[in-house]
Design an enzyme around this catalytic site. Structure first.
Site, mmCIF file in Angstrom:
data_model
loop_
_atom_site.group_PDB
_atom_site.id
_atom_site.type_symbol
_atom_site.label_atom_id
_atom_site.label_comp_id
_atom_site.label_asym_id
_atom_site.label_seq_id
_atom_site.Cartn_x
_atom_site.Cartn_y
_atom_site.Cartn_z
ATOM 1 N N HIS C 94 -30.602 -59.264 -6.093
ATOM 2 C CA HIS C 94 -29.522 -58.355 -5.704
ATOM 3 C C HIS C 94 -30.100 -57.332 -4.737
ATOM 4 O O HIS C 94 -31.183 -56.797 -4.955
ATOM 5 C CB HIS C 94 -28.959 -57.643 -6.932
ATOM 6 C CG HIS C 94 -28.045 -56.514 -6.581
ATOM 7 N ND1 HIS C 94 -26.944 -56.676 -5.761
ATOM 8 C CD2 HIS C 94 -28.061 -55.198 -6.921
ATOM 9 C CE1 HIS C 94 -26.328 -55.499 -5.624
ATOM 10 N NE2 HIS C 94 -26.980 -54.588 -6.307
ATOM 11 N N HIS C 96 -28.887 -54.218 -1.467
ATOM 12 C CA HIS C 96 -27.860 -53.493 -0.718
ATOM 13 C C HIS C 96 -28.140 -53.658 0.774
ATOM 14 O O HIS C 96 -28.021 -52.707 1.544
ATOM 15 C CB HIS C 96 -27.848 -52.019 -1.121
ATOM 16 C CG HIS C 96 -27.313 -51.771 -2.489
ATOM 17 N ND1 HIS C 96 -26.211 -50.988 -2.747
ATOM 18 C CD2 HIS C 96 -27.710 -52.232 -3.694
ATOM 19 C CE1 HIS C 96 -25.970 -50.956 -4.045
ATOM 20 N NE2 HIS C 96 -26.871 -51.698 -4.653
ATOM 21 N N ASP C 119 -26.589 -74.253 7.952
ATOM 22 C CA ASP C 119 -27.904 -74.752 7.530
ATOM 23 C C ASP C 119 -28.215 -74.397 6.081
ATOM 24 O O ASP C 119 -29.038 -75.059 5.449
ATOM 25 C CB ASP C 119 -29.009 -74.157 8.425
ATOM 26 C CG ASP C 119 -29.182 -74.915 9.733
ATOM 27 O OD1 ASP C 119 -28.748 -76.080 9.822
ATOM 28 O OD2 ASP C 119 -29.745 -74.331 10.683
ATOM 29 N N HIS C 168 -19.600 -53.567 -3.534
ATOM 30 C CA HIS C 168 -20.941 -53.410 -4.077
ATOM 31 C C HIS C 168 -21.967 -53.994 -3.090
ATOM 32 O O HIS C 168 -22.490 -53.268 -2.247
ATOM 33 C CB HIS C 168 -20.985 -54.075 -5.449
ATOM 34 C CG HIS C 168 -22.227 -53.839 -6.220
ATOM 35 N ND1 HIS C 168 -23.057 -52.783 -5.983
ATOM 36 C CD2 HIS C 168 -22.803 -54.549 -7.244
ATOM 37 C CE1 HIS C 168 -24.085 -52.831 -6.822
ATOM 38 N NE2 HIS C 168 -23.962 -53.894 -7.590
ATOM 39 N N TYR C 226 -34.443 -82.698 8.156
ATOM 40 C CA TYR C 226 -35.115 -81.518 8.701
ATOM 41 C C TYR C 226 -36.353 -81.228 7.864
ATOM 42 O O TYR C 226 -36.337 -81.378 6.644
ATOM 43 C CB TYR C 226 -34.174 -80.313 8.667
ATOM 44 C CG TYR C 226 -34.798 -79.023 9.160
ATOM 45 C CD1 TYR C 226 -34.633 -78.612 10.475
ATOM 46 C CD2 TYR C 226 -35.555 -78.223 8.302
ATOM 47 C CE1 TYR C 226 -35.204 -77.428 10.934
ATOM 48 C CE2 TYR C 226 -36.140 -77.042 8.757
ATOM 49 C CZ TYR C 226 -35.964 -76.649 10.066
ATOM 50 O OH TYR C 226 -36.535 -75.484 10.508
#
Lengths: 233, 233, 233, 233
Positions: C94, C96, C119, C168, C226
């Site tokens: 997580h 910001h 991708d 958030h 790839y």
């Protein structure tokens, strides 16, 4: 084999990272030996931080690996189309640099708004049409090269040494691998300038043809007078 | 000759790179010896990373190279026009810094929206008119200087020590080469602030004349009280 | 205990800072030992610059601290919901990060506009609904996890390994802690590209399904070609 | 005298530069000794790169220099107003950080759009009214402090530890000099996020009161549970 070219291609790839054009394993640069028709290209998906000159892959014009312990870039077929069509080109680069991608995703050319653009690109930097489902499914990387060639046609590829592939990102080229990187860095910078120009003046017009001429030919061709000699990349 | 000035000009050019105002060989700074009427300027198209103080080129007021093993900047004629017209100027700089170029390409002045601007520029930073085809073809760099002079006229060039040349980019100046670089860095920063201000509030108004006065004269002139002494650049 | 996983989680957290995803103590990464159902997570509010691998906190599936001298991240309950629901996930992150937060605050998904997105993310990156006052007050972090699960449902979480929580910021995940960081860096980059694309062309359309398919499956699944082997994160 | 506080104030000023909040001599941080009612503040117009802890200036509540070989910051009077009105404040900072200045020049508050904002600012960050010509001419820096106080009134200044002064820039404060810098860095970051949010969704709404409450009180006050102890700055 091709030790010198491998070193050049390696250094050009590392320069992509140093100039902030790529993160992770994104992007690739190649160079060509025109006498042998062999292309040296970055291996697919290898980290810049651990990559070495000897990791570069040598392929022939059919895309066969002639030397190398890695698979070549998945975009190799695109590079080869450009080398085959345009003998002037000595290096090719592909990135997902942010400002150029924004225009490619928007499906818009980078309009020539000023002298920074005109110093290196003799006109708008075009954006290709979309590939069709058939073109994508049958031979995606090959057809990416083909749609670039379709867009440039028989114009001099060195006059505008870069292009946007729609919904994808920029390809650029130069006389050398280092020159191709130079051109893609400038392409991204003029994309940034064009973006900001359009934001503050949505009604802005293209630079005049005579200022475009002046700046381009101040740096390129027989009457160039910028720099200490050749400035062509 | 002029070893001290060469060092100052060299360091001012290097500062352009350190402050993110230029990439590659872009940009140039000059300085003047007012007693001898000799100008020291960056050589044309030389890399910052390998450039040395002794590579600076000395030219006279007619643009003749008096000393130097390189060709002077292709923008030398523009610098000379400014030095001849305005005896207050001790250094001149030209860059393609991104935010300033955006306004130059948009053909818009940088409006004074706040105190950051007012601390250094006593009013809007103007954008010149376009050069005509004739002006460009006959003497481009000279006429770039002329259109700057036409825009400033007989106003004090130190009150607003910078300008945008339409479709081109910023020129700035100062009492010294270092001062001219200081002013171009601030010019680019206030361009960035103006851009963002206009984006969040398209109806924004210019800063009040009395706040402009207050901040400008807090730093400049007989009643200045910012800093430990002279803050003029 | 779990020394190897602690080191991985520590390094993944440090990578958040190195990649510019966080400032100060913001952000957190966790990893899981699927055999023991133990989760290793960053301690709450500890500076990256002084943090050490042994500062990582070990919690069980009920959020009880099994080992560690610090309190675990305040977002631990959100991480646990994701690990419990989706056994494919080996790491959760997580942040910001700025561009992703802009979309989260705008309450808008990150539309797939091009191949950079394709991708790594097989479709738009969704934005959750707002949590209700009741959900926030009763069990905020738990319900943040629940609203993520509600949004993804029984789709494969690895097909689109990230999400925006409304007002958030982003959560992302991967096969490993390092993979989750990789995915959140890409998520922020494609958010930046999408933003700029939308600014220059407000009428832009989503990338075609067949180009999305092509790029996603060039890198993922049985027919990927790839890279040098697995490219899944 | 006040060696410890001088060192704190010096380090807080240096942190402004390290965090990209200032260029050249811009910006200033102060700290207060509440027992002696003495304020330590950055000298006016001194370069960060050569500044030392002993260059900090000590002033009393009337702005008289009690110790120091330099003139104090020209904004000293503004700092003093804040210290006198709000005994909770232990440090004050002023910068011209770019995103915050954009809002100040636009004359707009930074609306609380999400949890990054709510983690530190319990509501919108206000923008003051313009100062009148009289206020500017009679006592500019003093009246800058007064208009901040007029805007905050008797609300707790620590609930929203920063403000925008119209056409000028941000002031922020904290329990300590370091805390005030922390708050100004966050203020600039949430300004950046708000800007980008507004650009992609011009119709965006403020974060809900209950999410604002949740995040703010997760970090502040008696029921805080983020971090290892006090997180207040």
């Amino acid at each position: 084999m091709l030790e010198k070219l491998k070193k050049e291609v390696y250094e050009a790839n590392m320069e992509l990272q140093a100039k902030g054009m790529v993160i992770y394993t994104w992007g690739n640069v190649s160079g060509i030996d025109r006498e042998k028709n062999l292309v040296v290209i970055k291996p697919s998906g290898v980290d810049y931080d651990t990559m070495k000159p000897e990791d570069m892959v040598v392929v022939d014009f059919d895309g066969n690996v002639v030397e190398g312990h890695y698979k070549p870039s998945s975009d190799t077929a695109t590079h080869l189309v450009l080398y085959k069509k345009y003998p002037q080109i000595g290096g090719v680069v592909h990135t997902h640099s942010t400002w150029a991608v924004a225009f490619a995703q928007a499906g818009m050319p980078i309009t020539a708004y000023g002298t920074t653009h005109a110093d290196y690109f003799y006109g708008d930097i075009p954006c290709t049409r979309e590939l069709t489902e058939k073109e994508i499914n049958e031979a995606y990387e090959l057809n990416t090269g083909n749609v670039i060639v379709e867009t440039i046609g028989d114009n001099d590829p060195m006059a505008i040494p870069g292009i946007l592939v729609k919904n994808h990102g920029p390809f650029a080229w130069g006389k050398t691998p280092a020159g191709s990187v130079y051109n893609t860095v400038v392409l991204d910078k003029v994309a940034e300038m064009a973006y900001k120009t359009m934001m503050i003046n949505p009604d802005v017009n293209r630079v005049s043809q005579y200022l475009l001429d002046k700046h381009y030919f101040r740096k390129h061709g027989a009457n160039a007078y910028y720099g200490q000699g050749s400035e062509d990349h």
